[in-house]
Write an enzyme that holds these catalytic residues in place. Structure first.
Site, mmCIF file in Angstrom:
data_model
loop_
_atom_site.group_PDB
_atom_site.id
_atom_site.type_symbol
_atom_site.label_atom_id
_atom_site.label_comp_id
_atom_site.label_asym_id
_atom_site.label_seq_id
_atom_site.Cartn_x
_atom_site.Cartn_y
_atom_site.Cartn_z
ATOM 1 N N ASP A 1 4.869 44.097 31.391
ATOM 2 C CA ASP A 1 5.158 44.356 32.807
ATOM 3 C C ASP A 1 5.292 45.955 33.365
ATOM 4 O O ASP A 1 5.201 46.214 34.414
ATOM 5 C CB ASP A 1 6.120 43.412 33.572
ATOM 6 C CG ASP A 1 5.755 41.873 33.584
ATOM 7 O OD1 ASP A 1 4.428 41.628 33.186
ATOM 8 O OD2 ASP A 1 6.704 41.311 33.848
ATOM 9 N N ALA B 1 17.034 39.195 34.740
ATOM 10 C CA ALA B 1 16.517 38.073 33.977
ATOM 11 C C ALA B 1 16.195 36.922 34.972
ATOM 12 O O ALA B 1 16.281 35.885 35.061
ATOM 13 C CB ALA B 1 17.309 37.409 33.037
ATOM 14 N N GLY C 1 12.543 36.997 36.673
ATOM 15 C CA GLY C 1 11.190 36.649 36.713
ATOM 16 C C GLY C 1 10.771 37.701 37.861
ATOM 17 O O GLY C 1 9.609 37.609 38.408
ATOM 18 N N MET C 2 11.306 38.668 38.153
ATOM 19 C CA MET C 2 10.691 39.857 39.258
ATOM 20 C C MET C 2 10.458 41.310 38.585
ATOM 21 O O MET C 2 10.474 42.256 39.034
ATOM 22 C CB MET C 2 11.611 39.814 40.243
ATOM 23 C CG MET C 2 11.650 38.609 41.096
ATOM 24 S SD MET C 2 12.315 38.851 42.764
ATOM 25 C CE MET C 2 11.071 39.461 43.467
ATOM 26 N N ALA C 3 10.619 41.256 37.243
ATOM 27 C CA ALA C 3 10.514 42.629 36.403
ATOM 28 C C ALA C 3 11.414 43.675 36.588
ATOM 29 O O ALA C 3 11.047 44.840 36.773
ATOM 30 C CB ALA C 3 8.901 43.219 36.717
ATOM 31 N N GLY C 4 12.617 43.285 36.964
ATOM 32 C CA GLY C 4 13.606 44.187 36.982
ATOM 33 C C GLY C 4 13.912 45.161 35.845
ATOM 34 O O GLY C 4 14.046 46.323 36.022
ATOM 35 N N LYS D 1 8.415 42.623 41.361
ATOM 36 C CA LYS D 1 7.080 42.321 41.558
ATOM 37 C C LYS D 1 7.211 40.787 41.647
ATOM 38 O O LYS D 1 8.398 40.099 41.360
ATOM 39 C CB LYS D 1 6.188 42.535 40.205
ATOM 40 C CG LYS D 1 6.773 42.051 39.103
ATOM 41 C CD LYS D 1 6.369 40.655 38.526
ATOM 42 C CE LYS D 1 6.858 40.158 37.121
ATOM 43 N NZ LYS D 1 7.111 38.677 37.132
HETATM 44 O O1 C5P Z 1 6.235 42.138 26.911
HETATM 45 P P1 C5P Z 1 7.662 41.639 27.411
HETATM 46 O O2 C5P Z 1 8.805 42.429 26.430
HETATM 47 O O3 C5P Z 1 8.052 41.755 28.682
HETATM 48 O O4 C5P Z 1 7.458 40.146 26.763
HETATM 49 C C1 C5P Z 1 8.678 39.344 26.556
HETATM 50 C C2 C5P Z 1 8.344 38.136 26.023
HETATM 51 O O5 C5P Z 1 7.413 37.250 26.832
HETATM 52 C C3 C5P Z 1 7.310 38.135 24.873
HETATM 53 O O6 C5P Z 1 8.146 38.453 23.470
HETATM 54 C C4 C5P Z 1 6.582 36.739 24.751
HETATM 55 O O7 C5P Z 1 7.433 35.830 24.017
HETATM 56 C C5 C5P Z 1 6.572 36.478 26.203
HETATM 57 N N1 C5P Z 1 5.391 36.981 26.749
HETATM 58 C C6 C5P Z 1 4.047 36.380 26.110
HETATM 59 N N2 C5P Z 1 2.822 36.776 26.610
HETATM 60 C C7 C5P Z 1 2.831 37.866 27.451
HETATM 61 C C8 C5P Z 1 3.755 38.337 27.923
HETATM 62 C C9 C5P Z 1 4.927 38.192 27.764
HETATM 63 O O8 C5P Z 1 4.179 35.279 25.236
HETATM 64 N N3 C5P Z 1 1.398 38.058 27.773
#
Ligand code: C5P
Length: 300
Positions: free
Chosen positions: A138, A98, A100-103, A11
């Site tokens: 994501d 890592a 930024g594309m939701a891999g 994404k």
């Molecule tokens: O949900 P996910 O595990 O992908 O999020 C990774 C990190 O990104 C979270 O621990 C948080 O630090 C940050 N995050 C956030 N707000 C969001 C999504 C992610 O701060 N809405």
């Protein structure tokens, strides 16, 4: 069914508006997700236990221990089904790690769909969406695909109508960026600027550009509140964005928490030209032309 393979898209966020930091450590978002044609494949085979192996580009950078999101997804699904199911998962990785594309989220979504089929659970997509939201903000979008407005942490989704196909070029960087670190840097920059953080709202002009299939209008409205943080942590990305702009990209942004940069092109040929020319003047690892929207996790 002894083996199932699922294809899952990457994404890009065409709007990423980050609200104030919440008490649970997340941020309320307006996150307009757009699925693009860079795909991971997740194959699941019958087995006694849950294991994972990774092949393809980026394979050496993916953890294969309990941190692996596909393993966590398969375990969460087995727990939901109330039995000790097993699966050998093999991920063929094309989405940057890592990046930024939701891999990682794509692999989790792929594992959910593959194991649901392999184990004959027949769970409806609503159940998979709930398990997905617990795995990461994501992951629900990786199941759904297309173009969608995400609110809350990004996990509450509404499909957005689009017309036609948008053409993109993605420039990956050497080394990833940690998502929590980029959000923390965003908070730090905001605290230093003592700026009021507005409640995030969908950009009506961006939504209209998607609906009209107008890449020029979309290119003008691309936005990402995490971009200043990503650029502070990785200043070289500014050179990459500038290279794309000089080559006539309709819009140039960091994808999600980066460090991948996304460039909106006029058409497929322009996307291919950008992919060839950007590395001549910017420090990239790879460049890829792609298009969107594409469907979410799909059984092959
Ligand atoms: O949900 P996910 O595990 O992908 O999020 C990774 C990190 O990104 C979270 O621990 C948080 O630090 C940050 N995050 C956030 N707000 C969001 C999504 C992610 O701060 N809405």
């Amino acid at each position: 069914m002894s083996s199932v393979t699922v294809r899952v898209p990457a994404k890009v966020n065409v709007q990423l508006s980050v609200g104030p930091l919440r008490e649970d450590g997340f941020h309320d978002l307006v996150n307009v997700f757009h699925a693009v044609s860079i795909f991971d494949e997740v194959a699941a085979k019958e087995s006694e236990s849950i294991t994972v192996a990774v092949t393809g580009d980026w394979a050496d950078q993916v953890p294969v221990d309990d941190e692996n999101l596909a393993i966590r997804a398969a375990r969460a699904l087995a727990k939901h089904a109330g039995r000790g199911y097993g699966a050998d998962l093999v991920i063929r990785k094309a989405i940057p790690v890592a990046g930024g594309m939701a891999g990682g989220s794509a692999d989790a979504a792929g594992a959910l769909v593959a194991c649901n089929e392999l184990w004959g659970l027949g769970l409806p997509v609503e159940d998979l969406m709930e398990i997905a939201a617990d795995l990461g903000s994501d992951v629900p979008f990786s199941l759904m695909g297309g173009t969608a407005l995400g609110t809350g942490r990004g996990e509450r989704l509404t499909e957005l109508p689009t017309a036609g196909t948008f053409h993109w070029t993605f420039a990956t960087a050497h080394g990833g960026l940690s998502t929590p670190r980029v959000y923390a840097e965003c908070d730090r920059l905001r605290a230093a600027a003592m700026a009021e953080v507005p409640w995030p709202e969908p950009d009506a002009d961006l939504v209209a550009a998607l609906r009209a299939g107008d890449p020029h209008a979309l290119g003008r409205r691309l936005s990402n509140d995490l971009q200043p943080a990503a650029l502070t942590l990785r200043p070289a990305l500014a050179t990459t964005l500038e290279a794309g702009r000089r080559l006539g990209a309709l819009g140039a942004i960091v994808s999600g928490s980066g460090p991948t940069c996304a460039f909106l092109a006029e058409d497929a040929a322009h996307a291919t030209r950008l992919a060839r020319a950007i590395p001549e003047s910017a420090p990239t690892r790879t460049t890829t032309a792609a298009h969107g929207p594409t469907p979410g996790a799909t059984i092959l």
